[in-house]
Design a protein around this motif. Structure first.
Motif, mmCIF file in Angstrom:
data_model
loop_
_atom_site.group_PDB
_atom_site.id
_atom_site.type_symbol
_atom_site.label_atom_id
_atom_site.label_comp_id
_atom_site.label_asym_id
_atom_site.label_seq_id
_atom_site.Cartn_x
_atom_site.Cartn_y
_atom_site.Cartn_z
ATOM 1 N N GLU A 50 0.829 -1.215 0.000
ATOM 2 C CA GLU A 50 0.000 0.000 0.000
ATOM 3 C C GLU A 50 0.859 1.259 0.000
ATOM 4 O O GLU A 50 0.604 2.204 -0.760
ATOM 5 C CB GLU A 50 -0.900 -0.014 1.236
ATOM 6 C CG GLU A 50 -1.721 1.244 1.450
ATOM 7 C CD GLU A 50 -2.429 1.252 2.791
ATOM 8 O OE1 GLU A 50 -2.870 2.344 3.208
ATOM 9 O OE2 GLU A 50 -2.524 0.187 3.425
ATOM 10 N N GLN A 51 1.895 1.278 0.804
ATOM 11 C CA GLN A 51 2.735 2.473 0.894
ATOM 12 C C GLN A 51 3.633 2.634 -0.335
ATOM 13 O O GLN A 51 3.917 3.763 -0.754
ATOM 14 C CB GLN A 51 3.566 2.433 2.175
ATOM 15 C CG GLN A 51 2.744 2.464 3.453
ATOM 16 C CD GLN A 51 1.917 3.733 3.609
ATOM 17 O OE1 GLN A 51 0.942 3.950 2.869
ATOM 18 N NE2 GLN A 51 2.312 4.586 4.537
ATOM 19 N N LEU A 52 4.070 1.534 -0.926
ATOM 20 C CA LEU A 52 4.825 1.632 -2.177
ATOM 21 C C LEU A 52 3.938 2.179 -3.287
ATOM 22 O O LEU A 52 4.387 2.980 -4.119
ATOM 23 C CB LEU A 52 5.402 0.269 -2.557
ATOM 24 C CG LEU A 52 6.591 -0.210 -1.722
ATOM 25 C CD1 LEU A 52 6.912 -1.673 -2.035
ATOM 26 C CD2 LEU A 52 7.824 0.662 -1.967
ATOM 27 N N ASP A 53 2.683 1.755 -3.297
ATOM 28 C CA ASP A 53 1.731 2.319 -4.267
ATOM 29 C C ASP A 53 1.589 3.829 -4.072
ATOM 30 O O ASP A 53 1.532 4.595 -5.041
ATOM 31 C CB ASP A 53 0.353 1.657 -4.110
ATOM 32 C CG ASP A 53 0.286 0.275 -4.730
ATOM 33 O OD1 ASP A 53 1.121 -0.027 -5.607
ATOM 34 O OD2 ASP A 53 -0.609 -0.501 -4.335
ATOM 35 N N THR A 54 1.520 4.247 -2.815
ATOM 36 C CA THR A 54 1.377 5.676 -2.501
ATOM 37 C C THR A 54 2.595 6.462 -2.977
ATOM 38 O O THR A 54 2.463 7.537 -3.571
ATOM 39 C CB THR A 54 1.180 5.876 -1.000
ATOM 40 O OG1 THR A 54 0.003 5.184 -0.575
ATOM 41 C CG2 THR A 54 1.042 7.351 -0.644
ATOM 42 N N LEU A 55 3.796 5.928 -2.716
ATOM 43 C CA LEU A 55 5.012 6.608 -3.158
ATOM 44 C C LEU A 55 5.054 6.700 -4.683
ATOM 45 O O LEU A 55 5.413 7.741 -5.247
ATOM 46 C CB LEU A 55 6.243 5.860 -2.637
ATOM 47 C CG LEU A 55 6.507 5.948 -1.133
ATOM 48 C CD1 LEU A 55 7.626 4.988 -0.724
ATOM 49 C CD2 LEU A 55 6.873 7.376 -0.723
ATOM 50 N N LYS A 56 4.682 5.638 -5.340
ATOM 51 C CA LYS A 56 4.713 5.617 -6.810
ATOM 52 C C LYS A 56 3.701 6.613 -7.376
ATOM 53 O O LYS A 56 4.000 7.349 -8.326
ATOM 54 C CB LYS A 56 4.423 4.200 -7.304
ATOM 55 C CG LYS A 56 4.818 3.936 -8.756
ATOM 56 C CD LYS A 56 4.766 2.447 -9.031
ATOM 57 C CE LYS A 56 5.353 2.147 -10.408
ATOM 58 N NZ LYS A 56 4.566 2.691 -11.508
ATOM 59 N N ALA A 57 2.506 6.642 -6.804
ATOM 60 C CA ALA A 57 1.473 7.573 -7.266
ATOM 61 C C ALA A 57 1.893 9.022 -7.055
ATOM 62 O O ALA A 57 1.469 9.915 -7.789
ATOM 63 C CB ALA A 57 0.156 7.298 -6.545
#
Length: 368
Positions: free
Chosen positions: A127-134
């Motif tokens: 979830e947090q990697l998705d947030t960083l990527k977004a």
């Protein structure tokens, strides 16, 4: 779809740098159902329990998850705060204060983003990697909050990152911090924590350094955790000017019937008291945020053990938590492992600025 949808592409952007602090995890609430969900995820990891699946999973789901959650929930309830789980609270604060520190130190407000994740529980690593990527991060430094490397902790974080990358089409540039058990700033932060406690509460006769235990078999199979714990202990003792007889290094939180790394913390404390030691202080250098294992097991259970064995004074020295010296140590790790990456606003050059530089160069050439 095999791969997750990609965020909108930003032409001309050099991207941001993300830092992901990862801790072990915690239940969402001090209740049996929440603890059961957490333990099911945690104890299902083959890195954590290296028993063949066919043998272990029936034991886990047929016995452990039926009996342990209620007992563990009561322990969590004894240390829960109005803000939630202490581990979640401190880990979140560490991420927030590290980002603020880096922004002040590097002027990186637009180019660097720090988040935290839990290996088991929420917020998840994926979830947090998705947030960083977004958010536009094209580079991510993964920094596990385990100073001493172990396959049961640090490697599980890497597994979670690799699993996320396997579902990602455009994988960011990734870097990992394996360990920092002998990092000078980390050791200094620990030493300052002890010295501050001594200044406020006085110095006990003996200091116990308690690390989380792992099965002894992992040492025999080549896991460096045991050696790294001992190196941390030696460096901390040197920083404090302690003689070998003035401190002990132990291992806590053993589980099951197998032999774990010794000496065990609780029996060691009982033995010290029975041998005539009247005052002891305990610090947990391997934990950088207070949690169930420090606040309930060490600060409560081990205290009762020591005092019941004729000890007179028992002090638990809190973890580093959001201590400024620890945030500075984290900042140093980010700068060290982020070398070559654009961490500051000054290193980011927009497409428009590049074009302006090109035009200025052409104009200077024409003048000459």
């Amino acid at each position: 779809m095999r791969y997750a949808p990609e965020p909108s592409h930003r032409h001309g952007s050099t991207g941001k740098t993300g830092v992901l602090l990862v801790n072990l995890g915690t239940p969402d609430a001090p209740t049996a159902p929440a603890v059961r969900r957490y333990l099911a995820e945690f104890l299902s990891d083959p890195r954590v329990v290296e028993i063949p699946r066919a043998v272990w999973l029936p034991i886990l789901h047929g016995i452990i998850l039926r009996t342990r959650p209620r007992k563990s929930a009561a322990k969590y309830a004894s240390i829960w705060t109005p803000e939630g789980s202490p581990l979640a609270v401190w880990t979140s604060r560490q991420a927030q204060r590290l980002q603020a520190h880096l922004h002040r130190e590097l002027g990186s407000g637009e180019t660097l983003m720090v988040l935290h994740a839990m290996r088991y529980g929420q917020p998840s690593v994926a979830e947090q990697l998705d947030t960083l990527k977004a958010a536009g991060c094209t580079r991510v430094l993964v920094l596990p909050l385990y100073p001493q490397y172990s396959g049961t902790t640090t490697a599980t974080v890497f597994d979670a990152v690799y699993a996320w990358a396997g579902r990602t089409r455009a994988v960011p540039e990734l870097r990992f911090v394996n360990h920092y058990h002998d990092d000078k700033a980390y050791i200094n932060a620990l030493a300052n924590r002890v010295l501050a406690h001594w200044q406020q509460h006085g110095r006990a006769e003996h200091l116990v350094m308690s690390f989380h235990g792992v099965p002894e078999r992992t040492l025999q199979l080549g896991d460096p955790y045991h050696c790294e714990c001992h190196k941390t202990g030696r460096l901390l003792a040197t920083a404090l000017g302690l003689l070998p007889e003035q401190y002990s290094l132990t291992f806590q939180s053993r589980f099951g019937k197998a032999k774990w790394l010794e000496p065990y913390t609780e029996p060691t404390l009982a033995k010290l008291a029975k041998n005539g030691l009247k005052s002891v202080q305990v610090i947990c250098p391997g934990f950088v945020a207070d949690c169930l294992e420090t606040l309930e097991e060490i600060a409560m259970e081990c205290r009762n053990t020591f005092l019941s064995a004729s000890g007179k004074q028992y002090d638990y020295i809190p973890c580093l938590n959001d201590d400024p010296a620890w945030i500075e140590a984290l900042s140093g790790l980010v700068r060290q492992h982020g070398q070559g990456w654009p961490l500051t606003n000054a290193t980011q050059t927009s497409t428009a600025e590049l074009e302006a530089q090109r035009l200025r160069a052409l104009a200077l050439g024409a003048e000459r």
